[in-house]
Structure formats: C-alpha cells, structure tokens
Design an enzyme around this catalytic site. Sequence first.
Site, PDB file in Angstrom:
ATOM      1  N   PRO A   1      93.412  71.493  17.462  1.00 59.89           N
ATOM      2  CA  PRO A   1      92.788  70.963  18.892  1.00 59.89           C
ATOM      3  C   PRO A   1      91.212  70.973  18.713  1.00 59.89           C
ATOM      4  O   PRO A   1      90.643  71.859  17.904  1.00 59.89           O
ATOM      5  CB  PRO A   1      93.336  71.910  19.621  1.00 59.89           C
ATOM      6  CG  PRO A   1      93.594  73.071  18.988  1.00 59.89           C
ATOM      7  CD  PRO A   1      94.422  72.599  17.678  1.00 59.89           C
ATOM      8  N   ASN A   2      90.590  70.101  19.284  1.00 61.85           N
ATOM      9  CA  ASN A   2      89.536  69.855  19.480  1.00 61.85           C
ATOM     10  C   ASN A   2      88.477  69.433  18.331  1.00 61.85           C
ATOM     11  O   ASN A   2      87.266  69.153  18.293  1.00 61.85           O
ATOM     12  CB  ASN A   2      88.656  71.167  19.971  1.00 61.85           C
ATOM     13  CG  ASN A   2      89.323  71.717  21.355  1.00 61.85           C
ATOM     14  OD1 ASN A   2      89.289  70.909  22.351  1.00 61.85           O
ATOM     15  ND2 ASN A   2      89.658  72.781  21.558  1.00 61.85           N
TER      16      ASN A   2
ATOM     17  N   ARG B   1      80.918  68.530  18.754  1.00 62.32           N
ATOM     18  CA  ARG B   1      81.173  70.075  19.285  1.00 62.32           C
ATOM     19  C   ARG B   1      80.472  71.036  18.758  1.00 62.32           C
ATOM     20  O   ARG B   1      80.530  71.230  17.661  1.00 62.32           O
ATOM     21  CB  ARG B   1      82.515  70.182  19.318  1.00 62.32           C
ATOM     22  CG  ARG B   1      83.293  71.169  19.330  1.00 62.32           C
ATOM     23  CD  ARG B   1      84.605  71.509  18.959  1.00 62.32           C
ATOM     24  NE  ARG B   1      85.134  72.727  18.837  1.00 62.32           N
ATOM     25  CZ  ARG B   1      86.026  73.141  18.285  1.00 62.32           C
ATOM     26  NH1 ARG B   1      86.656  72.914  17.142  1.00 62.32           N
ATOM     27  NH2 ARG B   1      86.425  74.407  18.590  1.00 62.32           N
TER      28      ARG B   1
ATOM     29  N   TYR C   1      79.660  74.036  13.908  1.00 62.25           N
ATOM     30  CA  TYR C   1      80.784  73.363  13.020  1.00 62.25           C
ATOM     31  C   TYR C   1      80.052  72.007  12.480  1.00 62.25           C
ATOM     32  O   TYR C   1      80.608  71.407  11.488  1.00 62.25           O
ATOM     33  CB  TYR C   1      81.750  72.425  13.849  1.00 62.25           C
ATOM     34  CG  TYR C   1      82.462  73.661  14.549  1.00 62.25           C
ATOM     35  CD1 TYR C   1      83.663  74.581  13.780  1.00 62.25           C
ATOM     36  CD2 TYR C   1      82.517  73.775  16.020  1.00 62.25           C
ATOM     37  CE1 TYR C   1      84.426  75.411  14.268  1.00 62.25           C
ATOM     38  CE2 TYR C   1      83.245  74.699  16.484  1.00 62.25           C
ATOM     39  CZ  TYR C   1      84.223  75.621  15.852  1.00 62.25           C
ATOM     40  OH  TYR C   1      84.935  76.808  16.275  1.00 62.25           O
TER      41      TYR C   1
ATOM     42  N   ASN D   1      93.665  73.018   8.985  1.00 64.90           N
ATOM     43  CA  ASN D   1      92.842  73.937   9.860  1.00 64.90           C
ATOM     44  C   ASN D   1      93.451  73.663  11.222  1.00 64.90           C
ATOM     45  O   ASN D   1      93.453  72.713  11.918  1.00 64.90           O
ATOM     46  CB  ASN D   1      91.348  73.155   9.917  1.00 64.90           C
ATOM     47  CG  ASN D   1      90.430  73.756  10.650  1.00 64.90           C
ATOM     48  OD1 ASN D   1      90.921  74.587  11.513  1.00 64.90           O
ATOM     49  ND2 ASN D   1      89.173  73.306  10.765  1.00 64.90           N
TER      50      ASN D   1
ATOM     51  N   ALA E   1      92.161  76.383  16.928  1.00 62.63           N
ATOM     52  CA  ALA E   1      92.447  77.641  17.922  1.00 62.63           C
ATOM     53  C   ALA E   1      93.613  78.122  17.811  1.00 62.63           C
ATOM     54  O   ALA E   1      94.137  79.331  18.037  1.00 62.63           O
ATOM     55  CB  ALA E   1      92.077  77.468  19.271  1.00 62.63           C
TER      56      ALA E   1
ATOM     57  N   GLU F   1      94.689  77.116   4.116  1.00 59.81           N
ATOM     58  CA  GLU F   1      94.182  77.178   5.196  1.00 59.81           C
ATOM     59  C   GLU F   1      92.525  77.037   5.365  1.00 59.81           C
ATOM     60  O   GLU F   1      92.177  77.767   4.400  1.00 59.81           O
ATOM     61  CB  GLU F   1      94.440  78.404   6.108  1.00 59.81           C
ATOM     62  CG  GLU F   1      93.989  78.724   7.329  1.00 59.81           C
ATOM     63  CD  GLU F   1      94.384  80.268   7.829  1.00 59.81           C
ATOM     64  OE1 GLU F   1      95.211  80.826   7.341  1.00 59.81           O
ATOM     65  OE2 GLU F   1      93.891  80.882   8.918  1.00 59.81           O
TER      66      GLU F   1
ATOM     67  N   HIS G   1      89.024  76.788   7.512  1.00 57.60           N
ATOM     68  CA  HIS G   1      88.219  76.820   8.817  1.00 57.60           C
ATOM     69  C   HIS G   1      86.736  76.888   8.331  1.00 57.60           C
ATOM     70  O   HIS G   1      86.219  77.008   7.159  1.00 57.60           O
ATOM     71  CB  HIS G   1      88.109  78.542   9.264  1.00 57.60           C
ATOM     72  CG  HIS G   1      89.477  78.885   9.659  1.00 57.60           C
ATOM     73  ND1 HIS G   1      90.157  78.103  11.090  1.00 57.60           N
ATOM     74  CD2 HIS G   1      90.356  79.642   8.942  1.00 57.60           C
ATOM     75  CE1 HIS G   1      91.300  78.741  10.876  1.00 57.60           C
ATOM     76  NE2 HIS G   1      91.392  79.621   9.734  1.00 57.60           N
ATOM     77  N   ILE G   2      86.299  75.644   9.248  1.00 58.64           N
ATOM     78  CA  ILE G   2      84.771  75.160   8.687  1.00 58.64           C
ATOM     79  C   ILE G   2      83.762  76.150   8.868  1.00 58.64           C
ATOM     80  O   ILE G   2      82.744  76.627   8.131  1.00 58.64           O
ATOM     81  CB  ILE G   2      84.468  73.977   9.703  1.00 58.64           C
ATOM     82  CG1 ILE G   2      85.441  73.073   9.449  1.00 58.64           C
ATOM     83  CG2 ILE G   2      83.038  73.657   9.687  1.00 58.64           C
ATOM     84  CD1 ILE G   2      85.498  71.907  10.642  1.00 58.64           C
TER      85      ILE G   2
ATOM     86  N   ARG H   1      82.442  85.872  13.611  1.00 62.01           N
ATOM     87  CA  ARG H   1      82.498  85.441  15.113  1.00 62.01           C
ATOM     88  C   ARG H   1      83.314  86.361  15.994  1.00 62.01           C
ATOM     89  O   ARG H   1      83.399  87.463  15.511  1.00 62.01           O
ATOM     90  CB  ARG H   1      83.071  83.803  15.231  1.00 62.01           C
ATOM     91  CG  ARG H   1      82.261  82.929  14.289  1.00 62.01           C
ATOM     92  CD  ARG H   1      82.774  81.455  14.407  1.00 62.01           C
ATOM     93  NE  ARG H   1      82.633  81.080  15.672  1.00 62.01           N
ATOM     94  CZ  ARG H   1      83.503  79.647  16.070  1.00 62.01           C
ATOM     95  NH1 ARG H   1      84.062  79.167  15.240  1.00 62.01           N
ATOM     96  NH2 ARG H   1      83.325  79.468  17.422  1.00 62.01           N
TER      97      ARG H   1
END
Length: 149
Positions: free
Chosen positions: A11-12, A19, A24, A75, A78, A99, A101-102, A108
């Site tokens: 998502p997103n 975004r 990102y 990826n 969320a 897996e 993640h950017i 974070r």
Amino acid sequence: MSRLVYVLNGPNLNLLGKRQPHIYGHETMADVERDVRALAVELGLEIKFLQSNREYEIIDWVHEARETAGGIVINPAAFTHTSVAILDALNTFDAPVIEVHISNVHKREEFRHHSFVSKRADGVIAGFGTQGYLLALRRVAKLIDDKTE
Ligand code: DQA
C-alpha cells in the site's frame, strides 16, 4: 527452476515519488519497474511487477506465484508490520523470498522495527533507497542459479 520473479509492492507505493520524498526519494514506481525490467534482461529473468493497496490482492499474487515463479521480491510496505496473512501466504511459497524496504525501517518509529514477513524472507534489504529492488533481484537470480546448477 522457473526464472519468473514476482516483484510485489504494498500500500501507498503507487504514490512513490510524490509521497514523503525526504524518506522515499523522488523516483516513481514506474522508474523502479523500468530499472527492474532492465536488470532482469541482463540476469535472464522474467518479471511480474505488481502493486496493490489491498492485502487480499497481494495474498492472491503470492498464491499465483506458487504455481509459476522461481522467486519473490516483496516490499509489503505497511503490511510488513501488520500482516500475518501475507506471512502465511509466503510460507506456502517454496522458492526464494527477498523483503525490500526503501527506507531504513530500523532508524524510524518503533512500530516499523517488527516485520512479520521477515519470519519467512531469505534476505532483507532496508535503507538502500530504490536500489534495494535491484540488489534483491540480483540475490534472487543468484539463488535460482545456485539451485539450477
Ligand atoms: C516501507 C517501510 C514501511 O514501514 C512503510 O509503511 C512503507 C514503505 C519502505 O519501503 O521503506 O510504506 O516498506
């Protein structure tokens, strides 16, 4: 071993580039897809590149990959931090899963530090920006090549 690799995005990520670019970056999903496809040609891989904001769709694509694919780069966005259902789907898949993640999720918020998907992933890449997809694809290619030899 199939040389088809599913590259799945949660998502997103359709808003990538627009975004939170300070987190990102400015590249879009279309840019990532272009670069992934170019590398896939070099590596002799076939690509299914998909994005969805719906959890069930990602699960359905993993089920589809079960029948056809030699690897998955995912990826989950969320859903990484929430989805036992995506973990369960990936646990039915018998070939390499990487897996991506950017952003560096560990730098974070606390809630991003836990990943359900990492319980299944053969490797995890975080914080390499969109280059992480290319590194993940190289790893999947290597794992497929190792199994094919
Ligand atoms: C993300 C990190 C997740 O925590 C977040 O929810 C995303 C993107 C990344 O690529 O850095 O949507 O997976």
